[in-house]
Enzyme design. Structure first.
Site, PDB file in Angstrom:
ATOM      1  CD  GLU A   1      20.562 -13.263  14.800  1.00 31.53           C
ATOM      2  OE1 GLU A   1      21.718 -12.822  14.630  1.00 31.53           O
ATOM      3  OE2 GLU A   1      19.814 -13.124  13.589  1.00 31.53           O
TER       4      GLU A   1
ATOM      5  CG  ASP B   1      28.188 -16.540   0.042  1.00 35.00           C
ATOM      6  OD1 ASP B   1      27.808 -16.981   0.791  1.00 35.00           O
ATOM      7  OD2 ASP B   1      28.849 -15.152  -0.009  1.00 35.00           O
TER       8      ASP B   1
ATOM      9  CB  SER C   1      22.929 -18.133   4.060  1.00 34.06           C
ATOM     10  OG  SER C   1      22.796 -18.479   5.452  1.00 34.06           O
TER      11      SER C   1
ATOM     12  CE  LYS D   1      21.361 -10.473   8.150  1.00 30.58           C
ATOM     13  NZ  LYS D   1      20.600 -12.018   8.437  1.00 30.58           N
TER      14      LYS D   1
END
Length: 302
Positions: free
Chosen positions: A26, A139, A141, A160
């Site tokens: 990435e 929220d 991802s 994370k």
């Protein structure tokens, strides 16, 4: 493939044509995860680690209306210093291309671009997931949905640690995403080796991980698989030590009204400050470890 806006470096194109192992990387970690010049050093070191392990690195980014599959050193340096770079996920990938903005790919966008390019293994630091307070913010991802939809093996150090880890991995189970721990029976937590959550699956052999990816394709199962590789022990920040720091960073984000895509970069910067740079050193160590493992999985024909 000729109709797609894909641009390959000669090294990556030749490797794919010859059937040699390629590992996608990435670019958000370069533009949004670390300061210059540390980000450039990290990017070069990760690419070198993949080459040393016998695979070809393909850092992915969006520039001038094209998806770049692999970056030469000049492009890597330019990206490391670029300003106003879009953080691109599934929702804004097409818009970034048509507006010809520079875009750094998140886990979700990198998976999409990897699959378009014919790359089946991708190394990252940590995936996104369910954020704290999801009952109020919703929220979550797009990385989680992408893992359920796109057939790429993603090698990470888990999600994370700033996230709601139990809900993140419960949601991956709901979506039918295999979560495969390597070398231990618990899921790692990014900077820490032990999240306290049991691993649903464990495969220590890269050849078996690659075989599992091939078996999923043979069975017609959609989506990829998430490989969770613990940070090297010597680089770990134990969970009991890092979690109070995370809580402080989260409280600071709430107090300052930080929201949406700005949350993760803010938290990582704040944790860097609170740990006096130790979190960044740990981040680099885990990315290098993941890159080496991803190269071994790619070499086994994932």
């Amino acid at each position: 493939m000729t109709d797609l806006p894909l641009s390959f470096t000669p090294e990556v194109r030749e490797a794919l044509d010859a059937g040699r192992p390629v590992v996608a990387l990435e670019s958000t970690i370069i533009t949004h995860g670390m300061p210059y010049p540390k980000n450039l050093e990290m990017a070069r070191d990760v690419e070198a680690a993949i080459r040393e392990a016998g695979a070809v690195p393909a850092t992915i980014a969006l520039m001038d209306g094209r998806i770049h599959i692999g970056l030469d050193d000049a492009a890597l340096e330019s990206l490391a210093q670029a300003q106003d770079v879009m953080k691109v996920s599934r929702a804004d990938l097409a818009a970034c291309l048509v507006t010809r903005r520079t875009g750094a790919t998140t886990v979700a966008a990198t998976m999409i671009c990897s699959a378009l390019a014919g790359i089946r293994v991708f190394a990252t630091g940590g995936i996104g997931g369910v954020h704290r307070g999801v009952e109020d913010t919703m929220d979550i991802s797009a990385d989680l949905y992408e893992l359920a939809a796109t057939p790429v093996t993603v090698v990470s150090a888990g999600a994370k640690a700033i996230l709601d880890l139990p809900r993140t991995f419960e949601y991956l189970e709901t979506l039918g995403v295999p979560v495969i721990a390597v070398g231990q029976d618990v899921i790692p937590a990014f900077w820490s080796r032990d999240s306290g959550l049991p691993a649903p699956l464990r495969l220590d052999d890269p050849a078996q991980i690659a075989e599992a990816a091939r078996m999923r394709r043979a069975l017609g199962l959609p989506g990829g698989q998430l490989v969770v590789n613990p940070i090297p022990a010597e680089a770990e920040i134990p969970r009991a030590e890092i979690m109070p720091v995370v809580e402080q960073a989260l409280a600071d984000a709430t107090a300052q009204g930080i929201a949406a895509k700005a949350v993760t970069p803010f938290l990582l910067d704040r944790i860097f400050e609170l740990t006096e740079g130790r979190s960044l050193s740990a981040n680099i160590a885990l990315v290098l470890s993941n890159a080496r493992l991803a190269a071994r999985i790619a070499a086994e024909g994932a």
